[in-house]
Design an enzyme around this catalytic site. Structure first.
Site, PDB file in Angstrom:
ATOM      1  N   ASN A   7       0.878  -1.171   0.000  1.00 32.03           N
ATOM      2  CA  ASN A   7       0.000   0.000   0.000  1.00 32.03           C
ATOM      3  C   ASN A   7       0.918   1.224   0.000  1.00 32.03           C
ATOM      4  O   ASN A   7       1.554   1.515   1.010  1.00 32.03           O
ATOM      5  CB  ASN A   7      -0.899   0.007   1.236  1.00 32.03           C
ATOM      6  CG  ASN A   7      -1.768   1.239   1.331  1.00 32.03           C
ATOM      7  OD1 ASN A   7      -1.628   2.182   0.566  1.00 32.03           O
ATOM      8  ND2 ASN A   7      -2.662   1.236   2.291  1.00 32.03           N
ATOM      9  N   ARG A   9       0.488   4.249   0.370  1.00 31.47           N
ATOM     10  CA  ARG A   9       0.181   5.302   1.338  1.00 31.47           C
ATOM     11  C   ARG A   9       0.657   4.956   2.745  1.00 31.47           C
ATOM     12  O   ARG A   9       0.611   5.797   3.634  1.00 31.47           O
ATOM     13  CB  ARG A   9      -1.320   5.568   1.337  1.00 31.47           C
ATOM     14  CG  ARG A   9      -1.791   6.101  -0.017  1.00 31.47           C
ATOM     15  CD  ARG A   9      -3.205   6.524   0.017  1.00 31.47           C
ATOM     16  NE  ARG A   9      -3.333   7.651   0.947  1.00 31.47           N
ATOM     17  CZ  ARG A   9      -4.473   8.167   1.330  1.00 31.47           C
ATOM     18  NH1 ARG A   9      -5.598   7.662   0.896  1.00 31.47           N
ATOM     19  NH2 ARG A   9      -4.511   9.185   2.154  1.00 31.47           N
ATOM     20  N   CYS A  10       1.118   3.730   2.945  1.00 33.26           N
ATOM     21  CA  CYS A  10       1.537   3.267   4.271  1.00 33.26           C
ATOM     22  C   CYS A  10       3.057   3.386   4.414  1.00 33.26           C
ATOM     23  O   CYS A  10       3.816   2.857   3.601  1.00 33.26           O
ATOM     24  CB  CYS A  10       1.096   1.813   4.459  1.00 33.26           C
ATOM     25  SG  CYS A  10       1.742   1.032   5.944  1.00 33.26           S
ATOM     26  N   ARG A  11       3.482   4.068   5.459  1.00 36.21           N
ATOM     27  CA  ARG A  11       4.917   4.264   5.690  1.00 36.21           C
ATOM     28  C   ARG A  11       5.643   2.933   5.864  1.00 36.21           C
ATOM     29  O   ARG A  11       6.719   2.719   5.301  1.00 36.21           O
ATOM     30  CB  ARG A  11       5.132   5.150   6.917  1.00 36.21           C
ATOM     31  CG  ARG A  11       6.604   5.431   7.214  1.00 36.21           C
ATOM     32  CD  ARG A  11       6.783   6.386   8.382  1.00 36.21           C
ATOM     33  NE  ARG A  11       6.117   5.976   9.592  1.00 36.21           N
ATOM     34  CZ  ARG A  11       6.651   5.165  10.521  1.00 36.21           C
ATOM     35  NH1 ARG A  11       7.864   4.689  10.350  1.00 36.21           N
ATOM     36  NH2 ARG A  11       5.989   4.849  11.603  1.00 36.21           N
ATOM     37  N   ARG A  14       6.027   1.245   2.562  1.00 40.03           N
ATOM     38  CA  ARG A  14       7.083   1.900   1.767  1.00 40.03           C
ATOM     39  C   ARG A  14       8.462   1.482   2.270  1.00 40.03           C
ATOM     40  O   ARG A  14       9.391   1.292   1.477  1.00 40.03           O
ATOM     41  CB  ARG A  14       6.922   3.412   1.800  1.00 40.03           C
ATOM     42  CG  ARG A  14       5.712   3.922   1.025  1.00 40.03           C
ATOM     43  CD  ARG A  14       5.732   5.439   0.835  1.00 40.03           C
ATOM     44  NE  ARG A  14       5.891   6.177   2.069  1.00 40.03           N
ATOM     45  CZ  ARG A  14       4.898   6.633   2.827  1.00 40.03           C
ATOM     46  NH1 ARG A  14       3.641   6.409   2.477  1.00 40.03           N
ATOM     47  NH2 ARG A  14       5.144   7.327   3.921  1.00 40.03           N
TER      48      ARG A  14
END
Length: 113
Positions: A7, A9-11, A14
């Site tokens: 995802n 948008r997820c730190r 990433r």
């Protein structure tokens, strides 16, 4: 081939992706919010992870709290909830052959790559 269920948008997701990029190994990215997993795909992932379906649920998500928290659910019902609401799936998930890990913390990924 290594696969990361990611995802953007997820730190934490990433961070997992960055770790794979730095490893130099080939991998594929599955953006599971865009390309939703089927019931059987998710059930297979859970089997590879060696966890109960409930262990893969993000219990702080609003949808979990409003729709499912406190309910008695079978494993299949929990999997169906994640299929219907993929935001509930913990991330990232990294798969390498028959092994899989939830990449939280990111160094868990190193166990299987």
């Amino acid at each position: 081939m290594i696969t990361i269920y990611h995802n953007p948008r997820c730190r934490k997701s990433r961070e997992g992706l960055q770790l794979l990029e730095n490893s130099g190994q080939p991998f594929e990215v599955v953006k599971y919010l865009e390309n939703q997993l089927s019931f059987s795909e998710l059930k297979n992932l859970i089997k590879k992870l060696g966890v109960k379906p409930e262990d893969l649920v993000r219990k702080n998500e609003a949808i979990w709290k409003s729709e499912y928290k406190g309910k008695i659910m079978t494993d299949d019902e929990i999997i169906e909830a994640m299929v219907t609401n993929p935001k509930l799936i913990e991330r990232p998930i990294i798969v390498n052959g028959k092994k899989a890990r939830i990449g939280r913390p990111a160094d868990k990924i190193l166990e299987i790559i």
